[in-house]
Structures are given as C-alpha cells and as structure tokens.
Design an enzyme around this catalytic site. Structure first.
Site, PDB file in Angstrom:
ATOM      1  N   GLN A   1      -4.389   0.843  17.298  1.00 52.68           N
ATOM      2  CA  GLN A   1      -5.607   0.321  16.679  1.00 52.68           C
ATOM      3  C   GLN A   1      -6.608  -0.044  17.776  1.00 52.68           C
ATOM      4  OE1 GLN A   1      -6.329   0.380  13.631  1.00 52.68           O
ATOM      5  NE2 GLN A   1      -4.489   0.196  12.353  1.00 52.68           N
TER       6      GLN A   1
ATOM      7  N   ASP B   1      -3.352   4.248  -2.205  1.00 51.86           N
ATOM      8  CA  ASP B   1      -4.328   4.681  -1.198  1.00 51.86           C
ATOM      9  C   ASP B   1      -4.311   6.208  -1.093  1.00 51.86           C
ATOM     10  OD1 ASP B   1      -6.033   4.765   1.017  1.00 51.86           O
ATOM     11  OD2 ASP B   1      -4.450   4.285   2.439  1.00 51.86           O
TER      12      ASP B   1
ATOM     13  N   ARG C   1      -4.823  -7.305  13.647  1.00 50.81           N
ATOM     14  CA  ARG C   1      -3.679  -7.602  14.495  1.00 50.81           C
ATOM     15  C   ARG C   1      -3.531  -9.104  14.688  1.00 50.81           C
ATOM     16  NH1 ARG C   1      -2.128  -3.758  13.111  1.00 50.81           N
ATOM     17  NH2 ARG C   1      -1.318  -1.924  14.141  1.00 50.81           N
TER      18      ARG C   1
ATOM     19  N   LYS D   1       0.840  -1.198   0.000  1.00 47.52           N
ATOM     20  CA  LYS D   1       0.000   0.000   0.000  1.00 47.52           C
ATOM     21  C   LYS D   1       0.878   1.252   0.000  1.00 47.52           C
ATOM     22  CE  LYS D   1      -2.392   1.574   3.712  1.00 47.52           C
ATOM     23  NZ  LYS D   1      -2.244   3.038   3.886  1.00 47.52           N
TER      24      LYS D   1
ATOM     25  N   LYS E   1      -7.244   8.121  -1.700  1.00 49.81           N
ATOM     26  CA  LYS E   1      -8.593   8.552  -1.272  1.00 49.81           C
ATOM     27  C   LYS E   1      -9.040   9.850  -1.946  1.00 49.81           C
ATOM     28  CE  LYS E   1      -8.171   6.499   3.382  1.00 49.81           C
ATOM     29  NZ  LYS E   1      -6.720   6.289   3.495  1.00 49.81           N
ATOM     30  N   TYR E   2      -9.217   9.793  -3.265  1.00 46.80           N
ATOM     31  CA  TYR E   2      -9.625  10.992  -4.002  1.00 46.80           C
ATOM     32  C   TYR E   2     -11.025  11.457  -3.599  1.00 46.80           C
ATOM     33  CZ  TYR E   2      -5.911   9.478  -7.244  1.00 46.80           C
ATOM     34  OH  TYR E   2      -4.736   9.080  -7.797  1.00 46.80           O
ATOM     35  N   HIS E   3     -11.215  12.772  -3.585  1.00 44.73           N
ATOM     36  CA  HIS E   3     -12.530  13.377  -3.332  1.00 44.73           C
ATOM     37  C   HIS E   3     -12.485  14.750  -3.989  1.00 44.73           C
ATOM     38  CE1 HIS E   3     -15.881  14.378  -0.159  1.00 44.73           C
ATOM     39  NE2 HIS E   3     -16.179  14.793  -1.374  1.00 44.73           N
ATOM     40  N   ASP E   4     -13.104  14.881  -5.163  1.00 45.32           N
ATOM     41  CA  ASP E   4     -13.008  16.133  -5.918  1.00 45.32           C
ATOM     42  C   ASP E   4     -14.158  16.144  -6.924  1.00 45.32           C
ATOM     43  OD1 ASP E   4     -11.885  18.480  -7.215  1.00 45.32           O
ATOM     44  OD2 ASP E   4      -9.941  17.859  -6.414  1.00 45.32           O
ATOM     45  N   ILE E   5     -14.168  17.102  -7.836  1.00 43.40           N
ATOM     46  CA  ILE E   5     -15.241  17.107  -8.831  1.00 43.40           C
ATOM     47  C   ILE E   5     -15.069  15.875  -9.726  1.00 43.40           C
ATOM     48  CG2 ILE E   5     -15.595  19.622  -8.789  1.00 43.40           C
ATOM     49  CD1 ILE E   5     -13.981  19.753 -11.424  1.00 43.40           C
ATOM     50  N   PRO E   6     -16.203  15.367 -10.274  1.00 44.48           N
ATOM     51  CA  PRO E   6     -16.153  14.089 -11.002  1.00 44.48           C
ATOM     52  C   PRO E   6     -15.067  14.012 -12.071  1.00 44.48           C
ATOM     53  CG  PRO E   6     -18.421  14.724 -10.635  1.00 44.48           C
ATOM     54  CD  PRO E   6     -17.586  15.869 -10.146  1.00 44.48           C
ATOM     55  N   ASN E   7     -14.911  15.056 -12.875  1.00 46.53           N
ATOM     56  CA  ASN E   7     -13.928  14.998 -13.963  1.00 46.53           C
ATOM     57  C   ASN E   7     -12.501  14.849 -13.416  1.00 46.53           C
ATOM     58  OD1 ASN E   7     -13.246  15.251 -16.838  1.00 46.53           O
ATOM     59  ND2 ASN E   7     -12.204  17.103 -16.129  1.00 46.53           N
TER      60      ASN E   7
ATOM     61  N   GLY F   1       0.464  -3.182   8.645  1.00 45.60           N
ATOM     62  CA  GLY F   1       1.709  -2.424   8.650  1.00 45.60           C
ATOM     63  C   GLY F   1       2.636  -2.855   9.771  1.00 45.60           C
ATOM     64  N   ARG F   2       2.452  -2.219  10.941  1.00 46.67           N
ATOM     65  CA  ARG F   2       3.402  -2.402  12.044  1.00 46.67           C
ATOM     66  C   ARG F   2       3.629  -3.834  12.511  1.00 46.67           C
ATOM     67  NH1 ARG F   2       0.727   2.490  15.172  1.00 46.67           N
ATOM     68  NH2 ARG F   2      -0.975   1.626  13.922  1.00 46.67           N
TER      69      ARG F   2
HETATM   70  O1  C5P Z   1       0.529  -0.394  11.218  1.00 53.28           O
HETATM   71  P1  C5P Z   1      -0.902  -0.769  10.970  1.00 53.28           P
HETATM   72  O2  C5P Z   1      -1.096  -2.240  10.700  1.00 53.28           O
HETATM   73  O3  C5P Z   1      -1.824  -0.238  12.025  1.00 53.28           O
HETATM   74  O4  C5P Z   1      -1.193  -0.011   9.599  1.00 53.28           O
HETATM   75  C1  C5P Z   1      -2.405  -0.045   8.981  1.00 53.28           C
HETATM   76  C2  C5P Z   1      -2.415   0.847   7.759  1.00 53.28           C
HETATM   77  O5  C5P Z   1      -3.776   1.052   7.412  1.00 53.28           O
HETATM   78  C3  C5P Z   1      -1.811   2.241   7.959  1.00 53.28           C
HETATM   79  O6  C5P Z   1      -1.276   2.659   6.704  1.00 53.28           O
HETATM   80  C4  C5P Z   1      -2.993   3.082   8.339  1.00 53.28           C
HETATM   81  O7  C5P Z   1      -2.876   4.426   7.942  1.00 53.28           O
HETATM   82  C5  C5P Z   1      -4.130   2.409   7.560  1.00 53.28           C
HETATM   83  N1  C5P Z   1      -5.455   2.556   8.182  1.00 53.28           N
HETATM   84  C6  C5P Z   1      -5.727   2.174   9.490  1.00 53.28           C
HETATM   85  N2  C5P Z   1      -6.972   2.278  10.012  1.00 53.28           N
HETATM   86  C7  C5P Z   1      -7.935   2.769   9.297  1.00 53.28           C
HETATM   87  C8  C5P Z   1      -7.711   3.152   7.973  1.00 53.28           C
HETATM   88  C9  C5P Z   1      -6.449   3.037   7.446  1.00 53.28           C
HETATM   89  O8  C5P Z   1      -4.850   1.703  10.190  1.00 53.28           O
HETATM   90  N3  C5P Z   1      -9.111   2.846   9.831  1.00 53.28           N
END
Ligand code: C5P
Length: 241
Positions: A196, A64, A187, A37, A66-72, A216-217
């Site tokens: 989290q 990732d 997790r 990602k 996360k676009y949010h703008d006018i449709p075009n 991620g972590r």
């Molecule tokens: O390190 P971790 O496993 O918590 O990372 C999860 C990834 O998902 C990070 O890039 C974080 O920004 C993203 N994310 C999240 N929770 C959300 C939405 C996105 O942890 N609700």
C-alpha cells in the site's frame, strides 16, 4: 464513539479462494469487525456460497464485484446481489449516469429502504495514474476526475463511493455528510505497510470522514488476528470524535 460504532466501521477483506477459509475467518471475526468483503477472486472461485457462509456466521457482506456493463445488465446484477442479502455492492462510475440510475432505481423498487443494499461507485482505481487516464483518452487530472465522478455518482442515486484515504476530504466537501465513503489503503500503527502506498492510519481515515475502512493483511497476517482487530478498534476510538 462507542466500541460497537468503531467495530462496525471495519470491513475485513476476505482475500481467500475457498469456502473452508471463509468459515475460519468468519467464525473468528464475525463479532470483531462490522463486515466482510467478498471480491472477484473469492466470488469467482466459490460463488454465492461465499456470501452465504459469511452470513451463516452472523457476518454482513460487502460484495466488491465492481460492475461495469450496459445499464440493464448492471441493474439485474445489483438485484441479484440484493437477493443474496449483501449490505454493500459496487459498480464503476465510469459506466455513466444511466447505468448508475438504473441500478439505483431497480434496488429501490424491489427492496424496502431497510433491506436494500447500499450502492457504492468506484471513481478512478487507485492503481491508475495520469498516464493510465491519458492512454484511454482522458486528459483531466486524476483528482479532478475522482471528484467529478463522485458527484455524478451522487446525482445518479449512488449511496457513496470507494476511495483512497487521501481523496476523502475532497469527496466529503463535494458530496456532503450523508454520502458514504469506504476506504482501503488503511494501515494501523502496529502493522506493516505491505504494497500500500497512499496510506493513513484507521484513526486518521475516520477523522478525515471515512464511514468504513477495508482492512485485510494487518488482520489476516497478524500473529493474533482477533487481537489485531481489537487493537484497530482501540485506535479508531482513541482518535475518535
Ligand atoms: O491487505 P490490505 O489491507 O491491503 O487489503 C485491502 C483490500 O482492499 C484488498 O482486498 C484490496 O484488493 C482492496 N483495495 C486496495 N486498494 C485499493 C482498492 C482496493 O487495497 N485502492
């Protein structure tokens, strides 16, 4: 579920800010996870080179942004994402049906079905509470908004949504078996919870109906990240159908 199927469900969150770190992670993990990602921090720092670096190591990319703008504008941005060769890209469902339809139509017109990126909608950010919605004038409960926006995303041509693990069941019930559900907040049983809050284990999330898990972590901070990724695959398989 085969080992490969379990591995392909893992999206490693490349929460780094430079190309050198991408090379390190992609080299280590490209055969151990299904996708990487690339989010706002990394893309703003390193640009399209971030995507190219992952692909050079044989990895696939979830862009990732996360676009949010006018449709075009959103449709053009999605086309640009498609030309970079990303597998998944996303936008905010709150941008509305016309924005989502235009984006979906644009990528379906330019790319073959095999090549086009799958488009995901973010419903309500999991950092938002009832008070956040109220402050911007939305009086409906968060859970109701999540399902409402997921259905709207499906009707507007989106391939799926990004959702918290606890929302998977309601979205699956409302949007059917073919709608992609990508979930962070996962997790594995061996890892720290970090910040989290609403979490599930990988096996629980997959059993609830998640197609992909963003992690991620638990991998990045492990003493041995490759082993951590393998343990997560084991957990998914042990709980698997
Ligand atoms: O390190 P971790 O496993 O918590 O990372 C999860 C990834 O998902 C990070 O890039 C974080 O920004 C993203 N994310 C999240 N929770 C959300 C939405 C996105 O942890 N609700």
């Amino acid at each position: 579920m085969t080992r490969d199927e379990a591995k392909n469900k893992i999206i490693f969150a490349l929460d780094v800010d430079n190309l050198k770190d991408i090379d390190g992670w992609a080299e280590k993990l490209s055969t151990k996870v299904g996708m990487f990602k690339v989010g706002k921090e990394l893309f703003t720092s390193a640009g399209p080179a971030a995507v190219e670096a992952v692909k050079r190591h044989g990895g696939e990319v979830f862009l990732d942004l996360k676009y949010h703008d006018i449709p075009n504008t959103v449709a053009q941005a999605m086309l640009a994402a498609g030309r970079l060769g990303v597998k998944l890209a996303n936008l905010h469902a709150l941008g509305g049906p016309e924005m989502m339809e235009k984006a979906s139509q644009a990528v379906r017109k330019e790319f073959s079905d095999n090549e086009r990126p799958r488009l995901l909608a973010v419903t309500i950010l999991t950092s938002s509470t009832q008070d956040t919605l109220k402050a911007v004038g939305i009086e409906h409960p968060v859970e109701e908004m999540v399902v409402r926006l997921a259905k709207l995303a499906k009707e507007s041509g989106m391939d799926g949504v990004v959702a918290s693990p606890l929302e998977i069941g309601a979205i699956r019930a409302a949007c059917g078996p073919d709608f992609l559900i990508v979930t962070p907040g996962v997790r594995p049983s061996f890892a720290a919870v970090d910040d989290q809050k609403r979490i599930m284990t990988p096996a629980e999330a997959v059993k609830s109906g998640a197609d992909y898990l963003v992690i991620g972590r638990p991998i990045a901070k492990a003493t041995d990240p490759v082993q951590a990724a393998e343990l997560i695959v084991d957990e998914i398989m042990a709980g698997g159908q």
